[in-house]
Write a protein that holds these residues in place. Structure first.
Motif, PDB file in Angstrom:
ATOM      1  N   SER A  12       0.825  -1.213   0.000  1.00 14.34           N
ATOM      2  CA  SER A  12       0.000   0.000   0.000  1.00 14.34           C
ATOM      3  C   SER A  12       0.857   1.261   0.000  1.00 14.34           C
ATOM      4  N   GLU A  13       2.015   1.203   0.669  1.00 16.94           N
ATOM      5  CA  GLU A  13       2.923   2.359   0.690  1.00 16.94           C
ATOM      6  C   GLU A  13       3.508   2.588  -0.705  1.00 16.94           C
ATOM      7  N   ILE A  14       3.918   1.494  -1.350  1.00 15.70           N
ATOM      8  CA  ILE A  14       4.506   1.601  -2.690  1.00 15.70           C
ATOM      9  C   ILE A  14       3.465   2.096  -3.692  1.00 15.70           C
ATOM     10  N   GLU A  15       2.233   1.577  -3.613  1.00 16.17           N
ATOM     11  CA  GLU A  15       1.164   2.025  -4.514  1.00 16.17           C
ATOM     12  C   GLU A  15       0.861   3.502  -4.301  1.00 16.17           C
ATOM     13  N   ALA A  16       0.870   3.956  -3.038  1.00 18.38           N
ATOM     14  CA  ALA A  16       0.628   5.368  -2.763  1.00 18.38           C
ATOM     15  C   ALA A  16       1.713   6.230  -3.380  1.00 18.38           C
ATOM     16  N   PHE A  17       2.967   5.800  -3.263  1.00 13.60           N
ATOM     17  CA  PHE A  17       4.103   6.529  -3.836  1.00 13.60           C
ATOM     18  C   PHE A  17       3.962   6.661  -5.354  1.00 13.60           C
ATOM     19  N   ILE A  18       3.635   5.556  -6.027  1.00 10.81           N
ATOM     20  CA  ILE A  18       3.497   5.573  -7.482  1.00 10.81           C
ATOM     21  C   ILE A  18       2.326   6.461  -7.902  1.00 10.81           C
ATOM     22  N   THR A  19       1.211   6.361  -7.200  1.00 11.59           N
ATOM     23  CA  THR A  19       0.019   7.139  -7.554  1.00 11.59           C
ATOM     24  C   THR A  19       0.261   8.627  -7.382  1.00 11.59           C
ATOM     25  N   ILE A  20       0.897   9.024  -6.294  1.00 14.86           N
ATOM     26  CA  ILE A  20       1.198  10.446  -6.074  1.00 14.86           C
ATOM     27  C   ILE A  20       2.055  10.983  -7.208  1.00 14.86           C
ATOM     28  N   ASN A  21       3.054  10.203  -7.602  1.00 12.60           N
ATOM     29  CA  ASN A  21       3.914  10.651  -8.703  1.00 12.60           C
ATOM     30  C   ASN A  21       3.134  10.762 -10.002  1.00 12.60           C
ATOM     31  N   GLN A  22       2.226   9.823 -10.264  1.00 12.25           N
ATOM     32  CA  GLN A  22       1.462   9.835 -11.513  1.00 12.25           C
ATOM     33  C   GLN A  22       0.545  11.042 -11.611  1.00 12.25           C
ATOM     34  N   VAL A  23      -0.142  11.383 -10.494  1.00 13.29           N
ATOM     35  CA  VAL A  23      -1.162  12.446 -10.540  1.00 13.29           C
ATOM     36  C   VAL A  23      -0.627  13.796 -10.087  1.00 13.29           C
ATOM     37  N   GLY A  24       0.573  13.807  -9.501  1.00 21.31           N
ATOM     38  CA  GLY A  24       1.203  15.069  -9.154  1.00 21.31           C
ATOM     39  C   GLY A  24       0.775  15.688  -7.842  1.00 21.31           C
ATOM     40  N   GLY A  25       0.157  14.924  -6.954  1.00 23.64           N
ATOM     41  CA  GLY A  25      -0.235  15.507  -5.670  1.00 23.64           C
ATOM     42  C   GLY A  25      -0.882  14.498  -4.743  1.00 23.64           C
TER      43      GLY A  25
END
Length: 311
Positions: A12-25
């Motif tokens: 869940s931490e890794i998915e959160a990191f990737i998602t934040i980078n993808q959407v920019g915030g």
């Protein structure tokens, strides 16, 4: 990166990191993950604590990856891609000719006979949903490597060890010039007639998306002692075609990329058989990826084309 370190982290931490980078915030990421913003921030805080680095810079205009974040990103993407492979393997156990396939391909290849074979595949396997994503050859490889595409269609084999490349078709490369070119009083048929004429081409340096095309042109020109010609170097096939239309020089380009220009009459093919050659089109996938039955069927359909071509 050590697999032990990755195992100590929560997915869940890794998915959160990737998602934040993808959407920019953080806010938008929280919406996509159906979490509160504090919960997403907490996951990143735990991840940064485990890695002992900051992954994001918080700026007044938003966020951006730190140098450490950029280094960690491809490893995180590979972890998520591996998990998706596992999920696909489980769901495929009870499936046969069904499923979803994401295929990344170079846009110009949509003008080749590959489109006919993809249409035939769709008719043969109507329950397989094929999603297409167009990109440059290097971008196709990145999409496959990161698990965002199951298969890719690109020019030339990919040199990366974690990517497997299989031949599909050989596409002709044509010598073209402006329809009313100032360089030719008569129709040239021999390479010697092109002496001294500038060539519009990709950069020859390693890392350029079109470097293999530039290298192939260099080999052809050396073969006929034309390698002293001026090069107009630009890393965009579209821009190259515009310069050739404007009669700045001539080019050696994939046949599928100039169908429209030939149809409307802004360029023409020079009948110089000695310089005409072929470029390999490859289908690629991650070497260690799980290939569902649907993906294997499409892979077999695509690789069968090179067999037909050789007959």
């Amino acid at each position: 990166m050590s697999s032990v370190i990755l195992m100590a982290m929560e997915l869940s931490e890794i998915e959160a990191f990737i998602t934040i980078n993808q959407v920019g915030g953080f806010t938008r990421a929280a919406e996509l993950l159906h979490l509160s913003q504090p919960a997403v921030s907490r996951r990143i805080e735990l991840l940064e604590r485990e890695l002992e680095v900051l992954l994001f810079e918080r700026l007044s205009s938003g966020i951006r990856l730190t140098e450490a974040g950029r280094a960690f990103l491809p490893h995180a993407q590979q972890v998520v891609a591996a998990i998706e492979d596992g999920r696909a393997a489980i769901h495929a156990l009870e499936k046969e000719e069904k499923g979803d396939i994401t295929l990344a391909l170079v846009g110009t290849l949509a003008s080749t006979r590959l489109t006919t074979h993809l249409q035939a595949f769709h008719k043969t396997y109507p329950q397989i949903h094929l999603r297409l994503h167009t990109a440059r050859s290097d971008e196709v490889s990145t999409l496959v490597q990161q698990g965002q595409a199951h298969l890719g269609l690109r020019y030339f084999a990919d040199p990366r060890p974690d990517i497997q490349s299989l031949p599909v078709i050989n596409e002709p490369l044509l010598v073209i010039c402006a329809m009313q070119s100032r360089f030719f009083a008569d129709e040239p048929t021999e390479p010697a007639a092109l002496f001294g004429i500038p060539w519009v081409t990709f950069p020859l340096n390693v890392g350029s998306s079109g470097e293999p095309f530039a290298r192939l042109l260099q080999q052809q020109l050396q073969r006929y002692e034309l390698d002293t010609a001026e090069r107009i170097v630009i890393d965009s096939l579209t821009a190259q075609k515009r310069l050739i239309e404007a009669d700045f020089g001539i080019g050696l380009v994939p046949a599928s990329s100039v169908e429209e220009e030939l149809r409307i009459g802004t360029v023409r093919v020079l009948p110089v058989a000695g310089l005409t050659t072929n470029v390999p089109v490859m289908v690629i996938h991650r070497s260690q990826a799980y290939l569902s039955r649907a993906v294997r069927l499409l892979l077999e359909t695509l690789t069968a084309q090179i067999v037909e071509e050789d007959r």
